[in-house]
Design an enzyme around this catalytic site. Structure first.
Site, PDB file in Angstrom:
ATOM      1  N   HIS A   1      -2.435   2.321  38.082  1.00 42.54           N
ATOM      2  CA  HIS A   1      -2.618   1.559  39.322  1.00 42.54           C
ATOM      3  C   HIS A   1      -3.194   0.171  39.018  1.00 42.54           C
ATOM      4  O   HIS A   1      -2.637  -0.852  39.414  1.00 42.54           O
ATOM      5  CB  HIS A   1      -3.553   2.327  40.264  1.00 42.54           C
ATOM      6  CG  HIS A   1      -3.805   1.640  41.568  1.00 42.54           C
ATOM      7  ND1 HIS A   1      -3.110   1.936  42.713  1.00 42.54           N
ATOM      8  CD2 HIS A   1      -4.659   0.641  41.909  1.00 42.54           C
ATOM      9  CE1 HIS A   1      -3.533   1.152  43.704  1.00 42.54           C
ATOM     10  NE2 HIS A   1      -4.478   0.360  43.236  1.00 42.54           N
ATOM     11  N   GLU A   2      -4.301   0.162  38.293  1.00 42.76           N
ATOM     12  CA  GLU A   2      -4.961  -1.116  38.012  1.00 42.76           C
ATOM     13  C   GLU A   2      -4.089  -1.990  37.107  1.00 42.76           C
ATOM     14  O   GLU A   2      -4.090  -3.217  37.224  1.00 42.76           O
ATOM     15  CB  GLU A   2      -6.349  -0.901  37.409  1.00 42.76           C
ATOM     16  CG  GLU A   2      -7.323  -0.126  38.316  1.00 42.76           C
ATOM     17  CD  GLU A   2      -7.479  -0.697  39.726  1.00 42.76           C
ATOM     18  OE1 GLU A   2      -7.323  -1.922  39.905  1.00 42.76           O
ATOM     19  OE2 GLU A   2      -7.741   0.089  40.665  1.00 42.76           O
TER      20      GLU A   2
END
Ligand SMILES: [Zn+2]
Length: 470
Positions: free
Chosen positions: A240-241
Protein backbone atom coordinates in the site's frame (compact mmCIF):
# COMPACT_ATOMS: atom_id res chain seq x y z
CA UNK A 1 11.80 33.13 -19.84
CA UNK A 2 10.65 36.62 -18.91
CA UNK A 3 11.59 38.29 -15.64
CA UNK A 4 7.94 38.47 -14.57
CA UNK A 5 7.63 34.73 -14.96
CA UNK A 6 10.87 33.82 -13.22
CA UNK A 7 10.08 36.05 -10.22
CA UNK A 8 6.69 34.42 -9.83
CA UNK A 9 8.03 30.90 -10.24
CA UNK A 10 10.81 31.45 -7.69
CA UNK A 11 8.29 32.70 -5.12
CA UNK A 12 5.89 29.83 -5.86
CA UNK A 13 8.68 27.26 -5.50
CA UNK A 14 9.63 28.72 -2.15
CA UNK A 15 6.06 28.28 -0.89
CA UNK A 16 5.97 24.71 -2.23
CA UNK A 17 9.27 23.98 -0.42
CA UNK A 18 7.84 25.27 2.87
CA UNK A 19 4.72 23.14 2.40
CA UNK A 20 6.86 20.06 1.90
CA UNK A 21 8.80 20.83 5.10
CA UNK A 22 5.45 20.86 6.91
CA UNK A 23 4.72 17.49 5.31
CA UNK A 24 8.00 16.16 6.66
CA UNK A 25 7.25 17.49 10.15
CA UNK A 26 3.79 15.88 10.00
CA UNK A 27 5.18 12.54 8.86
CA UNK A 28 7.72 12.51 11.68
CA UNK A 29 4.98 13.47 14.18
CA UNK A 30 2.94 10.42 13.23
CA UNK A 31 5.86 7.98 13.01
CA UNK A 32 9.07 8.51 14.99
CA UNK A 33 8.54 11.58 17.15
CA UNK A 34 8.66 10.80 20.89
CA UNK A 35 5.50 11.79 22.80
CA UNK A 36 7.20 14.64 24.66
CA UNK A 37 7.86 16.41 21.36
CA UNK A 38 4.15 17.07 20.87
CA UNK A 39 3.92 20.58 22.31
CA UNK A 40 7.03 21.81 20.48
CA UNK A 41 5.94 20.22 17.21
CA UNK A 42 2.50 21.84 17.43
CA UNK A 43 4.20 25.22 17.88
CA UNK A 44 6.60 24.57 14.99
CA UNK A 45 3.88 23.55 12.58
CA UNK A 46 1.61 26.42 13.57
CA UNK A 47 4.50 28.86 12.99
CA UNK A 48 5.32 27.31 9.62
CA UNK A 49 1.67 27.34 8.51
CA UNK A 50 1.53 31.00 9.50
CA UNK A 51 4.58 31.78 7.34
CA UNK A 52 3.12 29.90 4.35
CA UNK A 53 -0.20 31.71 4.79
CA UNK A 54 1.48 35.11 4.90
CA UNK A 55 3.61 34.43 1.83
CA UNK A 56 0.71 33.06 -0.19
CA UNK A 57 -1.72 35.84 0.70
CA UNK A 58 0.76 38.74 0.53
CA UNK A 59 -0.16 41.53 -1.92
CA UNK A 60 3.31 41.33 -3.43
CA UNK A 61 2.81 37.66 -4.28
CA UNK A 62 -0.58 38.51 -5.80
CA UNK A 63 1.13 41.06 -8.05
CA UNK A 64 3.81 38.55 -9.10
CA UNK A 65 1.07 36.03 -9.91
CA UNK A 66 -0.99 38.45 -12.02
CA UNK A 67 2.04 39.81 -13.85
CA UNK A 68 3.17 36.26 -14.69
CA UNK A 69 -0.36 35.38 -15.82
CA UNK A 70 -0.29 38.34 -18.24
CA UNK A 71 2.91 37.18 -19.97
CA UNK A 72 2.30 36.38 -23.66
CA UNK A 73 2.73 32.86 -25.00
CA UNK A 74 2.66 30.83 -21.76
CA UNK A 75 2.77 27.08 -22.41
CA UNK A 76 0.23 24.61 -21.00
CA UNK A 77 2.45 23.74 -18.04
CA UNK A 78 2.82 27.41 -17.12
CA UNK A 79 -0.91 28.01 -17.48
CA UNK A 80 -1.55 25.02 -15.22
CA UNK A 81 0.85 26.48 -12.66
CA UNK A 82 -1.00 29.80 -12.69
CA UNK A 83 -4.29 27.97 -12.21
CA UNK A 84 -3.00 25.88 -9.29
CA UNK A 85 -1.38 28.78 -7.45
CA UNK A 86 -4.35 31.07 -8.03
CA UNK A 87 -6.62 28.43 -6.52
CA UNK A 88 -4.38 28.04 -3.46
CA UNK A 89 -4.19 31.78 -2.99
CA UNK A 90 -7.91 32.36 -3.40
CA UNK A 91 -8.69 29.64 -0.84
CA UNK A 92 -6.15 30.97 1.63
CA UNK A 93 -6.84 34.68 1.29
CA UNK A 94 -10.28 34.26 2.83
CA UNK A 95 -8.82 32.98 6.10
CA UNK A 96 -7.53 35.23 8.88
CA UNK A 97 -4.02 34.33 10.03
CA UNK A 98 -5.36 33.88 13.57
CA UNK A 99 -7.64 31.05 12.41
CA UNK A 100 -4.84 29.28 10.50
CA UNK A 101 -2.54 29.15 13.52
CA UNK A 102 -5.34 28.39 15.99
CA UNK A 103 -6.37 25.34 13.96
CA UNK A 104 -2.78 24.12 13.68
CA UNK A 105 -2.20 24.49 17.43
CA UNK A 106 -5.47 22.79 18.34
CA UNK A 107 -4.69 19.90 15.96
CA UNK A 108 -1.41 19.27 17.78
CA UNK A 109 -3.10 19.22 21.19
CA UNK A 110 -6.06 17.17 19.99
CA UNK A 111 -3.88 14.42 18.55
CA UNK A 112 -2.10 13.99 21.88
CA UNK A 113 -5.40 13.92 23.79
CA UNK A 114 -6.78 11.41 21.29
CA UNK A 115 -3.79 9.07 21.80
CA UNK A 116 -4.51 8.90 25.55
CA UNK A 117 -8.28 8.70 25.04
CA UNK A 118 -7.85 5.79 22.63
CA UNK A 119 -5.43 3.96 24.89
CA UNK A 120 -7.86 4.26 27.80
CA UNK A 121 -10.96 3.94 25.61
CA UNK A 122 -12.37 7.13 27.15
CA UNK A 123 -14.06 9.37 24.59
CA UNK A 124 -14.64 12.07 27.24
CA UNK A 125 -10.88 12.89 27.25
CA UNK A 126 -11.03 13.70 23.54
CA UNK A 127 -14.47 15.38 23.46
CA UNK A 128 -13.46 18.99 24.36
CA UNK A 129 -10.79 18.96 21.64
CA UNK A 130 -13.14 17.52 19.07
CA UNK A 131 -15.75 20.18 19.86
CA UNK A 132 -13.17 22.91 19.47
CA UNK A 133 -11.89 21.47 16.16
CA UNK A 134 -15.39 21.20 14.76
CA UNK A 135 -16.10 24.83 15.73
CA UNK A 136 -12.80 26.04 14.21
CA UNK A 137 -13.18 24.15 10.98
CA UNK A 138 -16.81 25.24 10.59
CA UNK A 139 -15.54 28.80 10.98
CA UNK A 140 -12.96 28.00 8.30
CA UNK A 141 -15.61 26.54 5.98
CA UNK A 142 -17.76 29.65 6.35
CA UNK A 143 -14.77 31.89 5.71
CA UNK A 144 -13.83 29.96 2.57
CA UNK A 145 -17.43 30.25 1.41
CA UNK A 146 -20.07 27.77 0.27
CA UNK A 147 -23.60 27.68 -1.06
CA UNK A 148 -25.26 26.35 2.08
CA UNK A 149 -23.32 23.08 2.35
CA UNK A 150 -20.66 23.70 4.97
CA UNK A 151 -19.04 20.35 4.33
CA UNK A 152 -18.15 21.31 0.75
CA UNK A 153 -15.14 23.56 1.43
CA UNK A 154 -13.73 20.88 3.76
CA UNK A 155 -14.23 18.12 1.17
CA UNK A 156 -12.72 20.42 -1.44
CA UNK A 157 -9.60 20.73 0.71
CA UNK A 158 -8.91 17.00 0.26
CA UNK A 159 -10.62 16.39 -3.08
CA UNK A 160 -10.61 19.65 -5.05
CA UNK A 161 -13.69 20.06 -7.21
CA UNK A 162 -15.77 17.41 -5.43
CA UNK A 163 -19.07 18.35 -3.76
CA UNK A 164 -21.40 16.65 -1.30
CA UNK A 165 -24.26 16.78 -3.79
CA UNK A 166 -22.17 14.96 -6.38
CA UNK A 167 -20.77 12.39 -3.97
CA UNK A 168 -23.88 11.32 -2.06
CA UNK A 169 -25.72 9.52 -4.89
CA UNK A 170 -22.49 7.76 -5.94
CA UNK A 171 -21.90 6.63 -2.36
CA UNK A 172 -25.54 5.54 -2.04
CA UNK A 173 -25.26 3.35 -5.15
CA UNK A 174 -21.94 1.98 -3.91
CA UNK A 175 -23.55 1.03 -0.62
CA UNK A 176 -26.57 -0.51 -2.35
CA UNK A 177 -24.16 -2.66 -4.36
CA UNK A 178 -21.94 -3.62 -1.45
CA UNK A 179 -24.51 -4.58 1.19
CA UNK A 180 -25.91 -7.63 -0.67
CA UNK A 181 -22.38 -8.59 -1.72
CA UNK A 182 -21.24 -8.67 1.92
CA UNK A 183 -24.39 -10.57 2.83
CA UNK A 184 -23.66 -13.22 0.22
CA UNK A 185 -19.93 -13.51 0.93
CA UNK A 186 -20.26 -13.75 4.70
CA UNK A 187 -22.84 -16.52 4.34
CA UNK A 188 -20.31 -18.72 2.52
CA UNK A 189 -18.14 -21.11 4.56
CA UNK A 190 -15.19 -19.00 5.75
CA UNK A 191 -11.79 -19.70 4.17
CA UNK A 192 -8.95 -21.10 6.25
CA UNK A 193 -7.02 -18.22 7.91
CA UNK A 194 -5.40 -19.93 10.92
CA UNK A 195 -1.87 -19.59 9.54
CA UNK A 196 -2.08 -15.78 9.35
CA UNK A 197 -2.21 -15.53 13.13
CA UNK A 198 0.57 -18.03 13.87
CA UNK A 199 3.19 -16.12 15.81
CA UNK A 200 6.06 -17.34 13.69
CA UNK A 201 6.00 -14.50 11.15
CA UNK A 202 9.46 -13.17 11.93
CA UNK A 203 9.57 -9.36 11.58
CA UNK A 204 13.06 -9.27 10.03
CA UNK A 205 12.14 -11.88 7.44
CA UNK A 206 8.92 -10.02 6.64
CA UNK A 207 10.89 -6.82 6.22
CA UNK A 208 13.39 -8.43 3.84
CA UNK A 209 10.56 -10.04 1.88
CA UNK A 210 8.64 -6.75 1.70
CA UNK A 211 11.73 -5.05 0.28
CA UNK A 212 11.83 -7.70 -2.48
CA UNK A 213 8.12 -7.20 -3.18
CA UNK A 214 8.19 -3.43 -3.45
CA UNK A 215 11.35 -3.54 -5.55
CA UNK A 216 9.53 -6.08 -7.73
CA UNK A 217 6.72 -3.61 -8.47
CA UNK A 218 9.24 -0.90 -9.38
CA UNK A 219 9.73 1.06 -6.13
CA UNK A 220 13.04 2.93 -6.18
CA UNK A 221 14.81 2.51 -2.82
CA UNK A 222 17.23 5.28 -3.71
CA UNK A 223 14.25 7.66 -3.77
CA UNK A 224 12.25 6.30 -0.85
CA UNK A 225 12.39 3.98 2.14
CA UNK A 226 10.45 1.27 3.89
CA UNK A 227 10.27 1.24 7.67
CA UNK A 228 9.67 -1.82 9.79
CA UNK A 229 6.08 -2.68 10.57
CA UNK A 230 4.91 -5.81 12.37
CA UNK A 231 1.68 -7.75 12.28
CA UNK A 232 0.16 -10.12 9.78
CA UNK A 233 -0.70 -7.24 7.47
CA UNK A 234 2.88 -5.94 7.14
CA UNK A 235 3.30 -7.24 3.59
CA UNK A 236 0.11 -5.53 2.42
CA UNK A 237 0.91 -2.31 4.29
CA UNK A 238 4.26 -2.33 2.48
CA UNK A 239 2.50 -2.73 -0.89
CA UNK A 240 0.00 0.00 0.00
CA UNK A 241 2.62 2.52 1.08
CA UNK A 242 4.85 1.57 -1.87
CA UNK A 243 1.89 2.41 -4.14
CA UNK A 244 1.80 5.91 -2.61
CA UNK A 245 5.59 6.01 -2.98
CA UNK A 246 5.53 4.97 -6.64
CA UNK A 247 3.15 7.85 -7.30
CA UNK A 248 5.39 10.34 -5.48
CA UNK A 249 8.38 8.99 -7.41
CA UNK A 250 6.53 9.57 -10.68
CA UNK A 251 5.36 13.13 -9.94
CA UNK A 252 7.20 16.02 -11.62
CA UNK A 253 10.43 16.47 -9.67
CA UNK A 254 10.99 20.13 -10.52
CA UNK A 255 9.85 21.49 -7.14
CA UNK A 256 7.22 23.63 -8.87
CA UNK A 257 3.65 24.03 -7.59
CA UNK A 258 2.73 21.19 -9.97
CA UNK A 259 5.01 18.67 -8.23
CA UNK A 260 2.17 17.49 -6.04
CA UNK A 261 -0.98 15.35 -6.21
CA UNK A 262 -4.17 17.08 -7.38
CA UNK A 263 -6.22 15.24 -4.73
CA UNK A 264 -6.02 12.72 -1.92
CA UNK A 265 -8.41 10.42 -3.80
CA UNK A 266 -6.06 10.06 -6.72
CA UNK A 267 -3.17 9.45 -4.29
CA UNK A 268 -5.14 6.69 -2.60
CA UNK A 269 -6.08 5.16 -5.97
CA UNK A 270 -2.38 4.43 -6.51
CA UNK A 271 -1.86 2.74 -3.14
CA UNK A 272 -5.03 0.65 -3.36
CA UNK A 273 -4.28 -0.36 -6.94
CA UNK A 274 -0.99 -1.99 -5.94
CA UNK A 275 -2.16 -3.30 -2.57
CA UNK A 276 -5.43 -4.86 -3.73
CA UNK A 277 -6.00 -5.01 -7.46
CA UNK A 278 -2.47 -6.32 -8.05
CA UNK A 279 -1.26 -7.39 -4.60
CA UNK A 280 -4.22 -9.64 -3.75
CA UNK A 281 -4.55 -11.16 -7.22
CA UNK A 282 -3.83 -14.73 -8.29
CA UNK A 283 -1.33 -13.82 -11.05
CA UNK A 284 0.72 -11.76 -8.57
CA UNK A 285 0.92 -14.59 -6.04
CA UNK A 286 1.48 -17.27 -8.65
CA UNK A 287 4.86 -15.53 -9.02
CA UNK A 288 5.51 -14.52 -5.40
CA UNK A 289 4.02 -17.37 -3.37
CA UNK A 290 6.88 -19.89 -3.92
CA UNK A 291 9.32 -17.27 -2.64
CA UNK A 292 7.04 -16.51 0.31
CA UNK A 293 6.98 -20.20 1.20
CA UNK A 294 10.77 -20.40 0.93
CA UNK A 295 11.12 -17.43 3.31
CA UNK A 296 8.52 -18.72 5.77
CA UNK A 297 8.77 -22.52 5.64
CA UNK A 298 7.30 -22.87 9.12
CA UNK A 299 3.98 -20.95 9.05
CA UNK A 300 3.29 -21.90 5.42
CA UNK A 301 4.46 -25.55 5.36
CA UNK A 302 0.92 -26.92 4.95
CA UNK A 303 -0.57 -23.99 3.00
CA UNK A 304 -1.38 -24.06 -0.72
CA UNK A 305 -1.57 -21.09 -3.11
CA UNK A 306 -5.36 -21.40 -3.13
CA UNK A 307 -5.50 -21.34 0.66
CA UNK A 308 -3.20 -18.32 0.77
CA UNK A 309 -5.39 -16.46 -1.75
CA UNK A 310 -8.51 -17.41 0.20
CA UNK A 311 -7.03 -16.09 3.45
CA UNK A 312 -5.76 -12.76 2.10
CA UNK A 313 -9.12 -12.16 0.42
CA UNK A 314 -11.37 -13.30 3.26
CA UNK A 315 -14.45 -11.11 3.68
CA UNK A 316 -15.82 -10.51 7.15
CA UNK A 317 -17.74 -7.95 9.15
CA UNK A 318 -15.05 -6.34 11.27
CA UNK A 319 -14.59 -3.30 13.49
CA UNK A 320 -11.33 -1.74 12.34
CA UNK A 321 -11.19 0.09 9.01
CA UNK A 322 -7.47 -0.32 8.36
CA UNK A 323 -7.74 -4.11 8.75
CA UNK A 324 -10.92 -4.42 6.67
CA UNK A 325 -11.07 -6.46 3.46
CA UNK A 326 -11.67 -4.94 0.03
CA UNK A 327 -15.43 -5.54 0.08
CA UNK A 328 -16.40 -4.23 3.53
CA UNK A 329 -13.77 -1.46 3.55
CA UNK A 330 -15.94 1.09 1.78
CA UNK A 331 -18.80 0.55 4.24
CA UNK A 332 -16.44 1.71 7.01
CA UNK A 333 -15.73 4.83 4.98
CA UNK A 334 -19.37 5.52 4.13
CA UNK A 335 -20.30 5.34 7.83
CA UNK A 336 -17.66 7.96 8.68
CA UNK A 337 -18.76 10.18 5.79
CA UNK A 338 -22.37 10.28 7.02
CA UNK A 339 -21.30 10.96 10.61
CA UNK A 340 -18.94 13.80 9.78
CA UNK A 341 -21.42 15.30 7.35
CA UNK A 342 -23.97 15.27 10.19
CA UNK A 343 -21.75 16.97 12.77
CA UNK A 344 -20.44 19.56 10.31
CA UNK A 345 -24.04 20.37 9.33
CA UNK A 346 -24.87 20.69 13.01
CA UNK A 347 -27.29 17.75 12.93
CA UNK A 348 -25.20 15.68 15.37
CA UNK A 349 -23.59 16.90 18.58
CA UNK A 350 -20.00 15.84 19.27
CA UNK A 351 -21.01 14.33 22.61
CA UNK A 352 -23.49 12.03 20.87
CA UNK A 353 -20.92 10.76 18.41
CA UNK A 354 -19.97 7.45 20.11
CA UNK A 355 -23.59 6.29 20.18
CA UNK A 356 -24.21 7.45 16.62
CA UNK A 357 -21.04 5.65 15.52
CA UNK A 358 -22.16 2.36 17.05
CA UNK A 359 -25.57 2.61 15.44
CA UNK A 360 -24.08 3.44 12.07
CA UNK A 361 -21.73 0.45 12.30
CA UNK A 362 -24.57 -1.86 13.12
CA UNK A 363 -26.50 -0.57 10.13
CA UNK A 364 -23.67 -0.32 7.57
CA UNK A 365 -21.13 -2.97 8.54
CA UNK A 366 -23.44 -5.23 10.52
CA UNK A 367 -21.41 -5.28 13.74
CA UNK A 368 -21.50 -3.21 16.94
CA UNK A 369 -18.25 -2.00 18.60
CA UNK A 370 -17.89 -3.20 22.22
CA UNK A 371 -15.98 -0.03 23.22
CA UNK A 372 -14.88 3.36 21.87
CA UNK A 373 -11.28 2.25 21.32
CA UNK A 374 -12.52 -0.13 18.63
CA UNK A 375 -15.22 2.32 17.63
CA UNK A 376 -15.20 6.09 17.32
CA UNK A 377 -11.63 6.49 18.64
CA UNK A 378 -9.91 4.13 16.18
CA UNK A 379 -8.73 6.69 13.59
CA UNK A 380 -6.46 9.71 13.98
CA UNK A 381 -8.21 11.80 11.28
CA UNK A 382 -10.80 13.65 13.36
CA UNK A 383 -8.13 14.37 15.99
CA UNK A 384 -6.14 16.03 13.23
CA UNK A 385 -9.22 18.07 12.31
CA UNK A 386 -9.31 16.24 8.98
CA UNK A 387 -13.02 16.42 8.23
CA UNK A 388 -13.77 15.79 4.55
CA UNK A 389 -10.82 13.42 4.21
CA UNK A 390 -12.44 9.98 4.70
CA UNK A 391 -14.44 10.09 1.42
CA UNK A 392 -11.14 10.20 -0.48
CA UNK A 393 -10.47 6.56 0.52
CA UNK A 394 -13.55 5.36 -1.34
CA UNK A 395 -12.98 7.81 -4.18
CA UNK A 396 -9.50 6.27 -4.41
CA UNK A 397 -10.94 2.76 -4.60
CA UNK A 398 -13.34 3.79 -7.35
CA UNK A 399 -10.59 5.56 -9.30
CA UNK A 400 -8.31 2.53 -8.88
CA UNK A 401 -11.00 0.22 -10.30
CA UNK A 402 -11.58 2.52 -13.28
CA UNK A 403 -7.85 2.86 -13.96
CA UNK A 404 -7.32 -0.92 -13.76
CA UNK A 405 -10.18 -1.46 -16.16
CA UNK A 406 -8.59 0.95 -18.66
CA UNK A 407 -5.08 -0.44 -18.12
CA UNK A 408 -6.32 -3.96 -18.92
CA UNK A 409 -7.88 -2.63 -22.11
CA UNK A 410 -4.67 -0.82 -23.13
CA UNK A 411 -2.26 -3.59 -22.02
CA UNK A 412 -3.51 -7.00 -23.16
CA UNK A 413 -0.49 -8.72 -21.56
CA UNK A 414 -0.89 -7.01 -18.19
CA UNK A 415 -1.73 -10.15 -16.20
CA UNK A 416 0.93 -12.22 -17.99
CA UNK A 417 3.48 -9.59 -16.94
CA UNK A 418 2.22 -9.63 -13.35
CA UNK A 419 2.40 -13.44 -13.29
CA UNK A 420 5.97 -13.23 -14.62
CA UNK A 421 6.89 -10.90 -11.74
CA UNK A 422 7.38 -7.90 -14.00
CA UNK A 423 4.53 -5.35 -13.91
CA UNK A 424 6.72 -2.62 -15.43
CA UNK A 425 4.31 -1.95 -18.31
CA UNK A 426 1.53 -1.19 -15.83
CA UNK A 427 3.77 1.19 -13.89
CA UNK A 428 4.78 2.93 -17.12
CA UNK A 429 1.10 3.23 -18.05
CA UNK A 430 0.29 4.81 -14.65
CA UNK A 431 3.30 7.11 -14.97
CA UNK A 432 2.11 8.36 -18.36
CA UNK A 433 -1.62 8.55 -17.58
CA UNK A 434 -1.57 9.73 -13.96
CA UNK A 435 1.77 10.45 -12.26
CA UNK A 436 3.42 12.72 -14.77
CA UNK A 437 0.62 15.31 -14.65
CA UNK A 438 1.13 16.18 -11.01
CA UNK A 439 -1.31 19.00 -10.28
CA UNK A 440 -1.43 20.18 -13.89
CA UNK A 441 -4.96 18.77 -14.17
CA UNK A 442 -7.78 18.06 -11.73
CA UNK A 443 -7.95 14.49 -10.44
CA UNK A 444 -11.20 13.70 -12.20
CA UNK A 445 -9.92 15.16 -15.48
CA UNK A 446 -6.89 12.85 -15.28
CA UNK A 447 -9.21 9.88 -14.74
CA UNK A 448 -11.53 10.95 -17.57
CA UNK A 449 -8.61 11.18 -19.99
CA UNK A 450 -7.22 7.80 -18.90
CA UNK A 451 -10.50 5.87 -18.73
CA UNK A 452 -13.11 7.80 -20.72
CA UNK A 453 -15.33 8.64 -17.74
CA UNK A 454 -15.47 10.44 -14.41
CA UNK A 455 -16.10 9.16 -10.89
CA UNK A 456 -18.39 6.13 -10.87
CA UNK A 457 -18.99 3.19 -8.53
CA UNK A 458 -19.69 0.71 -11.32
CA UNK A 459 -16.14 -0.49 -12.08
CA UNK A 460 -15.41 -1.14 -8.42
CA UNK A 461 -18.64 -3.10 -8.02
CA UNK A 462 -18.11 -5.15 -11.17
CA UNK A 463 -14.49 -5.86 -10.20
CA UNK A 464 -15.59 -7.14 -6.77
CA UNK A 465 -18.45 -9.20 -8.22
CA UNK A 466 -16.09 -10.81 -10.75
CA UNK A 467 -13.34 -11.42 -8.23
CA UNK A 468 -15.65 -13.10 -5.72
CA UNK A 469 -17.78 -14.74 -8.40
CA UNK A 470 -21.08 -13.31 -7.20
ZN1 LIG B 1 -3.19 5.22 1.73
Amino acid sequence: MTTAWSHFEAAAREIRALESIDGLAGWDQETFMPANGAEARATQRAALKGVIHEKLTHDRFGELLERAAAVDGLDTRQLAMIRAVRRDREREIRLPLRLVTEIAEEQGRAVEAWKIARRESRFSLFLPHLKRLIALRCEEADARGHSGERYDPLLDGSEPGMTTARLRPIFARLRDGLVPLVEELTSRPPPRTDFLSRDVWDTDVQYAYSIDLIRGIGFNLEAGRLDRNDGANAIFSALHEAGHGLYEQGLPVDGSPLSNAPSMGIHESQSRLWENFIGRSRPFWSHWFPQLKARFPEPLADVSLDEWLGAINAVERSLIRVDADEVTYNLHVLARFELELAFIRGDLKAKDLPGAWNEKYEKFVGIRPPDDRQGVLQDIHWAGGDFGYFPTYSIGNMYAAALMQAAQRDLPKLWDDVAAGNPRALLDWLRAKVHTHGRAKDAEQIVIEATGEGLTEKHLLSYLRAKYAV
